[in-house]
Design a protein around this motif. Structure first.
Motif, PDB file in Angstrom:
ATOM      1  N   GLY A 185      27.803  39.580  48.698  1.00 25.86           N
ATOM      2  CA  GLY A 185      28.137  40.937  49.106  1.00 25.86           C
ATOM      3  C   GLY A 185      29.522  41.019  49.722  1.00 25.86           C
ATOM      4  O   GLY A 185      30.301  41.926  49.422  1.00 25.86           O
ATOM      5  N   PHE A 186      29.855  40.060  50.595  1.00 18.67           N
ATOM      6  CA  PHE A 186      31.185  40.061  51.213  1.00 18.67           C
ATOM      7  C   PHE A 186      32.284  39.808  50.183  1.00 18.67           C
ATOM      8  O   PHE A 186      33.356  40.411  50.238  1.00 18.67           O
ATOM      9  N   GLU A 187      32.020  38.909  49.250  1.00 19.50           N
ATOM     10  CA  GLU A 187      33.015  38.655  48.205  1.00 19.50           C
ATOM     11  C   GLU A 187      33.235  39.902  47.355  1.00 19.50           C
ATOM     12  O   GLU A 187      34.371  40.258  47.025  1.00 19.50           O
ATOM     13  N   GLU A 188      32.149  40.566  47.011  1.00 24.54           N
ATOM     14  CA  GLU A 188      32.256  41.781  46.203  1.00 24.54           C
ATOM     15  C   GLU A 188      32.980  42.879  46.981  1.00 24.54           C
ATOM     16  O   GLU A 188      33.841  43.584  46.434  1.00 24.54           O
ATOM     17  N   LEU A 189      32.674  42.997  48.276  1.00 24.24           N
ATOM     18  CA  LEU A 189      33.315  43.998  49.110  1.00 24.24           C
ATOM     19  C   LEU A 189      34.813  43.728  49.251  1.00 24.24           C
ATOM     20  O   LEU A 189      35.633  44.653  49.170  1.00 24.24           O
ATOM     21  N   SER A 190      35.188  42.464  49.421  1.00 21.59           N
ATOM     22  CA  SER A 190      36.615  42.152  49.563  1.00 21.59           C
ATOM     23  C   SER A 190      37.379  42.402  48.270  1.00 21.59           C
ATOM     24  O   SER A 190      38.535  42.833  48.305  1.00 21.59           O
TER      25      SER A 190
ATOM     26  N   ALA B  87      40.487  45.190  48.007  1.00 24.13           N
ATOM     27  CA  ALA B  87      41.806  44.567  47.814  1.00 24.13           C
ATOM     28  C   ALA B  87      42.905  45.588  47.510  1.00 24.13           C
ATOM     29  O   ALA B  87      44.025  45.447  48.021  1.00 24.13           O
ATOM     30  N   PRO B  88      42.676  46.625  46.716  1.00 26.75           N
ATOM     31  CA  PRO B  88      43.752  47.601  46.466  1.00 26.75           C
ATOM     32  C   PRO B  88      44.223  48.347  47.709  1.00 26.75           C
ATOM     33  O   PRO B  88      45.339  48.856  47.755  1.00 26.75           O
ATOM     34  N   LEU B  89      43.414  48.401  48.757  1.00 23.29           N
ATOM     35  CA  LEU B  89      43.813  49.102  49.973  1.00 23.29           C
ATOM     36  C   LEU B  89      44.954  48.387  50.691  1.00 23.29           C
ATOM     37  O   LEU B  89      45.672  49.007  51.483  1.00 23.29           O
TER      38      LEU B  89
END
Length: 146
Positions: free
Chosen positions: A75-80, A84-86
């Motif tokens: 979940g954290f990997e997917e969230l990061s 990333a574009p931010l």
């Protein structure tokens, strides 16, 4: 016609015969010893069954913890990756090249850092040999001071 005795009737008579023969004989002690051994084995089996149940519960808890850890990591990997574009939206900072300004900023950051209280309870006390009563005290070494 002669009737055949049933197998259950024959087995009952054998059991009754064995009981009658065992009264007052050494075989009675052997039977009691065997019964005691069987009871001990049943108790051991019950204990082993209980230990096995506890181990199964612990294993299921561990596997659930592993699954939760895997879910959180994914979940954290997917969230990061989604966020990333931010990083491109934020302000672009220009590095400071002046050494005096960098030193001043570093000292300000160091002054606002929280104190580390992890080692506050321990104070290092140096250990030195203590002479016996009446013994001549040797001179302190150059690097040690009393």
């Amino acid at each position: 016609m002669a009737k055949k005795p049933s197998s259950s009737a024959g087995s009952e008579s054998v059991l009754e015969l064995a009981k009658r023969q065992s009264d007052g004989h050494p075989r009675n002690e052997e039977i009691d010893l065997l019964k005691q051994t069987i009871n001990e084995l049943h108790e051991r089996d019950a204990k082993r069954e209980q230990e096995l149940c506890q181990l199964n519960q612990a294993l299921s808890r561990l596997s659930q913890m592993s699954a939760i850890e895997c879910i959180l990591t994914n979940g954290f990997e997917e969230l990061s990756t989604k966020l990333a574009p931010l990083a491109e939206i934020g302000p672009h900072r220009v590095p400071i090249t002046d050494g005096a300004v960098n030193a001043r900023l570093a000292s300000m950051i160091e002054a606002t850092a929280r104190p580390r209280w992890s080692g506050a309870s321990t104070v290092p006390i140096p250990t030195r040999p203590v002479p016996f009563i009446g013994e001549v005290v040797p001179r302190p070494r150059d690097n040690e001071r009393y």
